[in-house]
Design an enzyme around this catalytic site. Structure first.
Site, PDB file in Angstrom:
ATOM      1  CB  CYS A   1      21.728  -3.877   1.820  1.00 21.09           C
ATOM      2  SG  CYS A   1      21.971  -5.020   3.108  1.00 21.09           S
TER       3      CYS A   1
ATOM      4  CD  GLN B   1      21.493  -5.431  -2.068  1.00 24.75           C
ATOM      5  OE1 GLN B   1      21.394  -4.404  -1.654  1.00 24.75           O
ATOM      6  NE2 GLN B   1      21.662  -6.398  -1.411  1.00 24.75           N
TER       7      GLN B   1
ATOM      8  CG  HIS C   1      17.673  -4.298   2.959  1.00 23.19           C
ATOM      9  ND1 HIS C   1      18.578  -4.717   2.250  1.00 23.19           N
ATOM     10  CD2 HIS C   1      17.008  -3.370   2.202  1.00 23.19           C
ATOM     11  CE1 HIS C   1      18.593  -3.874   1.122  1.00 23.19           C
ATOM     12  NE2 HIS C   1      17.690  -3.046   1.243  1.00 23.19           N
TER      13      HIS C   1
END
Length: 364
Positions: free
Chosen positions: A152, A146, A299
């Site tokens: 993400c 990324q 995340h």
């Protein structure tokens, strides 16, 4: 060779600088200097100035101490190690590779999973979709990167789309993360500033599909992208895959998650990354300081399997990350299963895909 190494070390030592840390200046020890030199070489690190280099060296030495401390914890189920990001401070790492924490609406909506799937078949004791073949390749695409963008959630989403599509069709195709960064803002997603796979699957459903990666390549890795990515360029491109239904798991329901991964396909998950995960090298990660509530996830990743580790039978999920293959165990990590560790089952979802007639590819 030994003589040359000694010579190199003496050159490094003679040109080393005293690094001010909190007012006092410390000389990095020889061991750390030698390892920093090897690290720079291995990862082709270039620094803009001697000042920057001194800062990176101090950070690297401090990270080495953290790594040693993790590895000397009694009874720990995981090991830390140096990786491509070991010259970044915790703050730099978190702002580059995670999302801001905002309250997320993660809990299950829509029909129960049992009504959508036949998950009554006997469950395998372990599963790893990387080892299952879809056509000529693995049913899981390669680890992506990324870069310096909190995207993400797009990699988790696309990873799930790629796997589900490959399992359905017997053909691995790569899809576009950049389309989600640029175009999925109406579904509570914020480009490089975070989002959720479930919301991205909703976007794909309502927008009419996701295009192939080569038609809309990822450009945000260098950190230049704004919060909302850039102008959406999906119009006029032919979608390669469409979402029929978005399936959200009930918060914390690892049993059903295990059934879906064991019998059907990988699952998009989100969780709370805390500072020490950046040092992960191998084993089953767990933390006493992370949270498992939906307002703490920062995340999103892809759960591709589960099993039990040999040492003490620790149950784990196998997770595909998007921090490149130079992080973790070739880009993957394992995290404790069965205790909603760090909220790994707090925001889990996956798509049920519509069948798209394969268009004839025009090669230009």
């Amino acid at each position: 060779g030994g003589m040359l190494r000694l010579l190199l070390l003496s050159v490094i030592l003679s040109t080393s600088v005293a690094i001010p840390l909190g007012g006092s200046s410390i000389e990095p020890d020889e061991g750390c200097l030698a390892r920093f030199h090897a690290f720079r070489k291995e990862h082709s690190k270039r620094y803009a100035s001697p000042k920057e280099e001194a800062h990176r060296l101090a950070t690297f030495c401090s990270n080495l101490k953290e790594i040693d401390a993790i590895n000397s914890r009694a009874g720990s189920t995981w090991k830390a190690g140096v990786n491509a990001h070991s010259d970044m401070t915790s703050g730099e790492f978190m702002s580059a590779f995670t999302m801001p924490k905002v309250p997320q609406e993660c809990s299950a909506t829509g029909p129960p999973i049992s009504s959508l799937l036949d998950i009554s078949a006997p469950l395998p004791t372990e599963k790893d979709w990387r080892n299952v073949t879809c056509g000529e390749t693995s049913c899981v695409s390669g680890v992506k990167n990324q870069g310096k963008c909190g995207s993400c959630w797009t990699f988790s989403t696309v990873g799930a789309m790629e796997s589900v599509h490959a399992i359905n069709t017997g053909m691995m195709e790569l899809f576009s993360e950049q389309q989600l960064v640029d175009c999925a803002g109406d579904f509570k997603n914020n480009g490089c500033n975070g989002g959720l796979p479930s919301q991205a699957f909703e976007y794909i459903h309502y927008a009419g599909g996701l295009v192939e990666m080569e038609d809309y390549p990822y450009v945000c890795g260098d950190g230049h992208c704004t919060t909302n990515g850039s102008f959406c360029m999906a119009k006029g491109l032919t979608p390669a895959v469409k979402v029929k239904t978005v399936v959200n798991f009930t918060e914390g329901d690892e049993k059903t998650m295990m059934k879906v991964i064991g019998l059907q396909n990988p699952v998009s998950v989100a969780f709370d990354v805390v500072s020490d995960l950046r040092h992960y090298a191998r084993g089953v990660y767990q933390s006493t300081v992370c949270n498992s509530t939906d307002d703490s996830v920062n995340h999103a990743v892809l759960a591709v399997g589960y099993g039990e580790a040999d040492e003490g039978g620790t149950p784990y999920w196998t997770i595909k990350n998007s921090w490149s293959e130079a992080w973790g165990n070739r880009g993957y990590f394992k995290i404790l299963r069965g205790k909603n560790m760090c909220g790994i089952a707090t925001c889990a979802s996956f798509p049920i895909l519509e069948v798209v007639n394969k268009r004839t590819k025009r090669h230009t």
